[in-house]
Design an enzyme around this catalytic site. Structure first.
Site, PDB file in Angstrom:
ATOM      1  N   GLY A  29      30.554  17.520 -13.821  1.00 46.07           N
ATOM      2  CA  GLY A  29      29.988  18.547 -12.950  1.00 46.07           C
ATOM      3  C   GLY A  29      29.253  17.959 -11.768  1.00 46.07           C
ATOM      4  N   ASP A  80      36.157  15.654 -18.892  1.00 44.27           N
ATOM      5  CA  ASP A  80      35.728  17.051 -18.935  1.00 44.27           C
ATOM      6  C   ASP A  80      36.808  17.844 -19.664  1.00 44.27           C
ATOM      7  OD1 ASP A  80      33.483  18.599 -16.854  1.00 44.27           O
ATOM      8  OD2 ASP A  80      34.880  19.826 -18.008  1.00 44.27           O
ATOM      9  N   ARG A 137      38.950  21.302 -13.204  1.00 48.10           N
ATOM     10  CA  ARG A 137      37.899  20.480 -12.601  1.00 48.10           C
ATOM     11  C   ARG A 137      38.345  19.014 -12.501  1.00 48.10           C
ATOM     12  NH1 ARG A 137      31.480  21.753 -13.576  1.00 48.10           N
ATOM     13  NH2 ARG A 137      31.213  22.183 -11.376  1.00 48.10           N
ATOM     14  N   GLU A 144      18.363  12.920 -14.825  1.00 48.43           N
ATOM     15  CA  GLU A 144      18.811  12.730 -13.442  1.00 48.43           C
ATOM     16  C   GLU A 144      17.897  13.513 -12.500  1.00 48.43           C
ATOM     17  OE1 GLU A 144      21.045  10.573 -12.153  1.00 48.43           O
ATOM     18  OE2 GLU A 144      19.962  11.331 -10.423  1.00 48.43           O
ATOM     19  N   PHE A 145      17.454  12.845 -11.427  1.00 49.68           N
ATOM     20  CA  PHE A 145      16.536  13.489 -10.480  1.00 49.68           C
ATOM     21  C   PHE A 145      17.189  13.818  -9.143  1.00 49.68           C
ATOM     22  CE2 PHE A 145      13.796  11.165 -13.443  1.00 49.68           C
ATOM     23  CZ  PHE A 145      12.910  12.161 -13.817  1.00 49.68           C
ATOM     24  N   GLU A 185      20.859  18.422  -5.081  1.00 52.30           N
ATOM     25  CA  GLU A 185      22.153  18.699  -4.459  1.00 52.30           C
ATOM     26  C   GLU A 185      21.995  18.713  -2.937  1.00 52.30           C
ATOM     27  OE1 GLU A 185      24.199  22.000  -6.300  1.00 52.30           O
ATOM     28  OE2 GLU A 185      23.544  21.297  -8.252  1.00 52.30           O
ATOM     29  N   LYS A 215      11.303  15.053 -17.219  1.00 58.26           N
ATOM     30  CA  LYS A 215      12.282  15.753 -16.390  1.00 58.26           C
ATOM     31  C   LYS A 215      11.889  17.221 -16.211  1.00 58.26           C
ATOM     32  CE  LYS A 215      15.696  16.974 -14.097  1.00 58.26           C
ATOM     33  NZ  LYS A 215      15.858  16.633 -12.700  1.00 58.26           N
ATOM     34  N   ALA A 224       8.760  17.386 -13.998  1.00 55.56           N
ATOM     35  CA  ALA A 224       9.020  17.101 -12.569  1.00 55.56           C
ATOM     36  C   ALA A 224       9.553  18.365 -11.897  1.00 55.56           C
ATOM     37  CB  ALA A 224      10.017  15.951 -12.428  1.00 55.56           C
ATOM     38  N   CYS A 246      18.661  24.428 -11.604  1.00 55.09           N
ATOM     39  CA  CYS A 246      17.666  23.723 -12.426  1.00 55.09           C
ATOM     40  C   CYS A 246      16.303  24.392 -12.543  1.00 55.09           C
ATOM     41  CB  CYS A 246      17.481  22.311 -11.886  1.00 55.09           C
ATOM     42  SG  CYS A 246      18.961  21.318 -12.071  1.00 55.09           S
ATOM     43  N   LYS A 280      15.853  27.585 -14.863  1.00 59.84           N
ATOM     44  CA  LYS A 280      16.234  27.284 -16.244  1.00 59.84           C
ATOM     45  C   LYS A 280      15.221  26.323 -16.887  1.00 59.84           C
ATOM     46  CE  LYS A 280      19.527  23.802 -16.398  1.00 59.84           C
ATOM     47  NZ  LYS A 280      18.974  22.654 -17.082  1.00 59.84           N
ATOM     48  N   ARG A 324      24.531  28.603  -7.718  1.00 61.03           N
ATOM     49  CA  ARG A 324      23.838  29.004  -8.943  1.00 61.03           C
ATOM     50  C   ARG A 324      22.383  29.405  -8.649  1.00 61.03           C
ATOM     51  NH1 ARG A 324      25.611  24.138 -12.855  1.00 61.03           N
ATOM     52  NH2 ARG A 324      25.402  23.001 -10.895  1.00 61.03           N
TER      53      ARG A 324
HETATM   54  P1  NAD Z   1      27.989  21.605 -14.425  1.00 58.10           P
HETATM   55  O1  NAD Z   1      28.109  22.929 -15.047  1.00 58.10           O
HETATM   56  O2  NAD Z   1      28.344  21.412 -12.987  1.00 58.10           O
HETATM   57  O3  NAD Z   1      28.879  20.543 -15.246  1.00 58.10           O
HETATM   58  C1  NAD Z   1      28.913  20.459 -16.626  1.00 58.10           C
HETATM   59  C2  NAD Z   1      30.347  20.115 -17.043  1.00 58.10           C
HETATM   60  O4  NAD Z   1      30.375  19.793 -18.441  1.00 58.10           O
HETATM   61  C3  NAD Z   1      31.351  21.255 -16.862  1.00 58.10           C
HETATM   62  O5  NAD Z   1      32.379  20.841 -15.977  1.00 58.10           O
HETATM   63  C4  NAD Z   1      31.890  21.509 -18.278  1.00 58.10           C
HETATM   64  O6  NAD Z   1      33.266  21.849 -18.311  1.00 58.10           O
HETATM   65  C5  NAD Z   1      31.658  20.168 -18.932  1.00 58.10           C
HETATM   66  N1  NAD Z   1      31.647  20.183 -20.407  1.00 58.10           N
HETATM   67  C6  NAD Z   1      31.123  21.109 -21.240  1.00 58.10           C
HETATM   68  N2  NAD Z   1      31.326  20.734 -22.528  1.00 58.10           N
HETATM   69  C7  NAD Z   1      31.976  19.555 -22.502  1.00 58.10           C
HETATM   70  C8  NAD Z   1      32.457  18.675 -23.509  1.00 58.10           C
HETATM   71  N3  NAD Z   1      32.292  18.935 -24.799  1.00 58.10           N
HETATM   72  N4  NAD Z   1      33.081  17.549 -23.121  1.00 58.10           N
HETATM   73  C9  NAD Z   1      33.269  17.265 -21.820  1.00 58.10           C
HETATM   74  N5  NAD Z   1      32.837  18.066 -20.811  1.00 58.10           N
HETATM   75  C10 NAD Z   1      32.200  19.201 -21.150  1.00 58.10           C
HETATM   76  O7  NAD Z   1      26.484  21.123 -14.683  1.00 58.10           O
HETATM   77  P2  NAD Z   1      25.616  20.100 -13.818  1.00 58.10           P
HETATM   78  O8  NAD Z   1      25.021  20.785 -12.645  1.00 58.10           O
HETATM   79  O9  NAD Z   1      26.393  18.847 -13.617  1.00 58.10           O
HETATM   80  O10 NAD Z   1      24.420  19.824 -14.831  1.00 58.10           O
HETATM   81  C11 NAD Z   1      24.597  19.061 -16.000  1.00 58.10           C
HETATM   82  C12 NAD Z   1      23.238  18.749 -16.582  1.00 58.10           C
HETATM   83  O11 NAD Z   1      22.462  17.979 -15.626  1.00 58.10           O
HETATM   84  C13 NAD Z   1      22.379  19.975 -16.901  1.00 58.10           C
HETATM   85  O12 NAD Z   1      21.633  19.721 -18.056  1.00 58.10           O
HETATM   86  C14 NAD Z   1      21.457  20.081 -15.692  1.00 58.10           C
HETATM   87  O13 NAD Z   1      20.241  20.699 -16.023  1.00 58.10           O
HETATM   88  C15 NAD Z   1      21.223  18.629 -15.359  1.00 58.10           C
HETATM   89  N6  NAD Z   1      20.860  18.368 -13.959  1.00 58.10           N
HETATM   90  C16 NAD Z   1      21.498  19.029 -12.946  1.00 58.10           C
HETATM   91  C17 NAD Z   1      21.179  18.732 -11.621  1.00 58.10           C
HETATM   92  C18 NAD Z   1      21.845  19.433 -10.468  1.00 58.10           C
HETATM   93  O14 NAD Z   1      21.410  19.267  -9.346  1.00 58.10           O
HETATM   94  N7  NAD Z   1      22.915  20.189 -10.689  1.00 58.10           N
HETATM   95  C19 NAD Z   1      20.234  17.748 -11.335  1.00 58.10           C
HETATM   96  C20 NAD Z   1      19.627  17.084 -12.396  1.00 58.10           C
HETATM   97  C21 NAD Z   1      19.951  17.405 -13.699  1.00 58.10           C
HETATM   98  C1  UDX Z   2      16.135  20.084  -7.986  1.00 57.23           C
HETATM   99  C2  UDX Z   2      15.205  18.877  -7.973  1.00 57.23           C
HETATM  100  O1  UDX Z   2      14.713  18.669  -6.640  1.00 57.23           O
HETATM  101  C3  UDX Z   2      15.928  17.641  -8.447  1.00 57.23           C
HETATM  102  O2  UDX Z   2      15.042  16.530  -8.523  1.00 57.23           O
HETATM  103  C4  UDX Z   2      16.510  17.927  -9.823  1.00 57.23           C
HETATM  104  O3  UDX Z   2      17.224  16.797 -10.283  1.00 57.23           O
HETATM  105  C5  UDX Z   2      17.405  19.150  -9.800  1.00 57.23           C
HETATM  106  O4  UDX Z   2      16.674  20.271  -9.286  1.00 57.23           O
HETATM  107  P1  UDX Z   2      18.081  20.974  -6.420  1.00 57.23           P
HETATM  108  O5  UDX Z   2      17.876  22.244  -7.164  1.00 57.23           O
HETATM  109  O6  UDX Z   2      19.442  20.414  -6.314  1.00 57.23           O
HETATM  110  O7  UDX Z   2      17.180  19.827  -7.064  1.00 57.23           O
HETATM  111  O8  UDX Z   2      17.535  21.133  -4.915  1.00 57.23           O
HETATM  112  P2  UDX Z   2      16.061  21.185  -4.291  1.00 57.23           P
HETATM  113  O9  UDX Z   2      16.084  20.421  -3.043  1.00 57.23           O
HETATM  114  O10 UDX Z   2      15.013  20.826  -5.255  1.00 57.23           O
HETATM  115  O11 UDX Z   2      15.915  22.713  -3.897  1.00 57.23           O
HETATM  116  C6  UDX Z   2      15.785  23.730  -4.881  1.00 57.23           C
HETATM  117  C7  UDX Z   2      15.516  25.060  -4.212  1.00 57.23           C
HETATM  118  O12 UDX Z   2      14.213  25.082  -3.636  1.00 57.23           O
HETATM  119  C8  UDX Z   2      16.481  25.390  -3.076  1.00 57.23           C
HETATM  120  O13 UDX Z   2      16.812  26.761  -3.130  1.00 57.23           O
HETATM  121  C9  UDX Z   2      15.671  25.088  -1.832  1.00 57.23           C
HETATM  122  O14 UDX Z   2      16.091  25.826  -0.718  1.00 57.23           O
HETATM  123  C10 UDX Z   2      14.278  25.500  -2.283  1.00 57.23           C
HETATM  124  N1  UDX Z   2      13.191  24.836  -1.547  1.00 57.23           N
HETATM  125  C11 UDX Z   2      13.072  23.485  -1.587  1.00 57.23           C
HETATM  126  C12 UDX Z   2      12.272  25.616  -0.847  1.00 57.23           C
HETATM  127  O15 UDX Z   2      12.361  26.842  -0.832  1.00 57.23           O
HETATM  128  N2  UDX Z   2      11.240  24.985  -0.199  1.00 57.23           N
HETATM  129  C13 UDX Z   2      11.090  23.629  -0.219  1.00 57.23           C
HETATM  130  O16 UDX Z   2      10.119  23.137   0.397  1.00 57.23           O
HETATM  131  C14 UDX Z   2      12.031  22.858  -0.934  1.00 57.23           C
END
Ligand code: NAD
Ligand code: UDX
Length: 458
Positions: free
Chosen positions: A9, A32, A37, A157-158, A161, A216, A219, A272, A275, A342
């Protein structure tokens, strides 16, 4: 060394691509269960839009970076297995809407136990509730072949996006939590040695498992709290004549406060913050700390209030009815430079406007049409096969604003700043309203053109 990652993902794909890019001698396979995907990761149009990602993937794919649906093979061959699957808020049964749904994590643990033929390091990359490693270890131990050892590490992971590649290339820190046993510490060192190829050693922090898991959630809670704090002040600014951007700038100059994450907005979105806050609230309740739970719940409630306040302002400005009126939304992604929607504020605002029977005209440079209809819960076509009457998507921002009563800026895409607003004004219904939910436009100039402008916190 061979690495496998379960979950391709927004986190698994870019994170593993960066490891492969930095470590030519390590074979990285991202697995995956979602076939489309994986097909997209193997194609020219990656499933994740991130500046700089294409180059990193193209440089390593087919050499030491592979995308596959064969999770069993990936697991068998790997020394280190990252688990990077979704951990969404539970939507059913006990604690629905609060606790994290760990079903995908548990299925990964069972799949690792079933397929592993040698000892493995299992890395929690997903964001999970504190003490999840305990459950992982129990499932692994109960289901694996005799004699195998599984060391579970936490490596949250920090990355954010939109800046994922920058964040992965030059992170503020990497956090690795492990058990204090000999095996645990060896596993920590093995993972440290991967990141140390490109990250200075003093930025790789090692802690115990529970501190890493909890850090995490904390943060994200602190980051979201800053946004809710400044958004709460935006309402006070509107009531008093203060300007929230000036207030944010002034307080951010205090080195104890710092300037980042003080941009007032329509409310934070993304997969994030909401949730992880809900999960923190749930955990506080679970551990008998209702006052702490209430404190963090307020960050979520303030965000909802900010979104609702913005929608109410649109409706009130448009003479208390948007029924049948064309309202243009610039931006649908939850922030700029991503195609991810999301929890985007645009979803909530769009749905509320549809309930009031507005006609939405939406322009976003990256989000796919299919995603927008899905998020708004509106079919793309009417029963007779004609295009939706309530939601129309536009590639051209000027066409999107033609005969529109109001324009809402919901994502801070740079391209929105460069448009010809005189042309937009000329084509809109009068009075022409702009609701700048990101405070990115030149409001004085817009007023000069003739727009009625509502901004956040001014
Ligand atoms: P995502 O939904 O984009 O990706 C998750 C993937 O896992 C999906 O493609 C799904 O098909 C796959 N999957 C599910 N079950 C599986 C299995 N058994 N084997 C293999 N693949 C499988 O999610 P994401 O945004 O990448 O987030 C993943 C995790 O990282 C979450 O816990 C999220 O909180 C965390 N996280 C996300 C972000 C972010 O910016 N998106 C940042 C930091 C941490
Ligand atoms: C966040 C955390 O920053 C990251 O460290 C973690 O790993 C995943 O969650 P992300 O959700 O991808 O990252 O983006 P982020 O830049 O944090 O923005 C989150 C939301 O806050 C966005 O909707 C953004 O527009 C909003 N935002 C951010 C504000 O409204 N004001 C700000 O000053 C900063």
């Amino acid at each position: 060394m061979k690495i496998c990652c379960l979950g391709a993902g927004y986190v698994g794909g870019p994170t593993m691509a960066m490891i492969a890019h930095k470590c030519a001698d390590i074979t990285v396979t991202v697995c995956d269960i979602n076939e489309s995907r994986i097909a997209a990761w193997n194609s020219d149009k990656l499933p994740v839009y991130e500046p700089g990602l294409d180059e990193v993937v193209q440089g390593a794919r087919g050499k030491n970076l592979f995308f596959s649906t064969d999770t069993a093979k990936g697991i068998k061959e790997a020394d280190i297995i990252f688990v990077s699957v979704g951990t969404p808020t539970k939507t059913y049964g006990a604690n629905a809407g609060k606790a994290a749904d760990l079903k995908f994590i548990e299925l990964c643990a069972r799949s690792i136990a079933e397929n592993a033929e040698s000892s493995k390091i299992v890395v929690e990359k997903s964001t999970i509730p504190v003490r999840t490693a305990e459950s992982l270890k129990t499932v692994l131990a109960a289901n694996s072949k005799p004699g195998l050892e599984f060391n579970v590490l936490s490596n949250p992971e920090f990355l954010a996006e939109g800046t994922a590649i920058e964040d992965l290339n030059d992170p503020d820190r990497v956090l690795i939590g492990g058990e204090e046993t000999e095996g645990g510490q060896k596993a920590v060192e093995a993972l440290v040695s991967v990141y140390a190829r490109w990250i200075p050693r003093d930025r790789i922090l090692t802690t115990n498992l529970w501190s890493s898991e909890l850090s995490k959630l904390v943060a994200n809670a602190f980051l979201a709290q800053r946004i809710s704090s400044i958004n709460s002040i935006s309402a006070l600014c509107e009531a008093t004549g203060a300007n929230v951007d000036e207030v944010a700038f002034a307080i951010g100059k205090d080195s104890r406060i710092g300037p980042k994450f003080l941009k007032s907005s329509v409310g934070y979105g993304g997969s994030c913050f909401q949730k992880d806050l809900l999960n923190l609230v749930y955990l506080c309740g679970h551990f008998g700390l209702p006052e702490v739970a209430d404190y963090w719940q307020q960050v979520v409630s303030m965000n909802e209030w900010q979104r609702n306040r913005f929608t109410a302002k649109i409706i009130e400005s448009l003479f208390n009815t948007v029924n049948g009126k064309k309202i243009t939304m610039f931006g649908f992604a939850f922030k700029k430079d991503t195609n991810d929607t999301r929890e985007s504020a645009a979803i909530y605002i769009g749905r509320s406007l549809l309930e009031e029977e507005a006609k939405l005209a939406i322009h976003d440079p990256e989000v796919e049409a299919e995603q927008i209809f899905k998020d708004l819960e509106v079919p793309a076509t009417e029963e007779d096969g004609s295009p939706s009457k309530s939601v129309t998507l536009y590639k051209d921002p000027y066409a999107a604003t033609e005969k529109s009563h109001g324009l809402a800026i919901l994502t801070e895409w740079d391209s929105f700043k460069e448009l010809d607003y005189q042309r937009i004004y000329d084509n809109m219904m009068k009075p022409a309203f702009i609701f700048d939910g990101r405070n990115i436009l030149d409001h004085a100039k817009l007023r000069e053109i003739g727009f009625k402008v509502y901004s956040i916190g001014r």
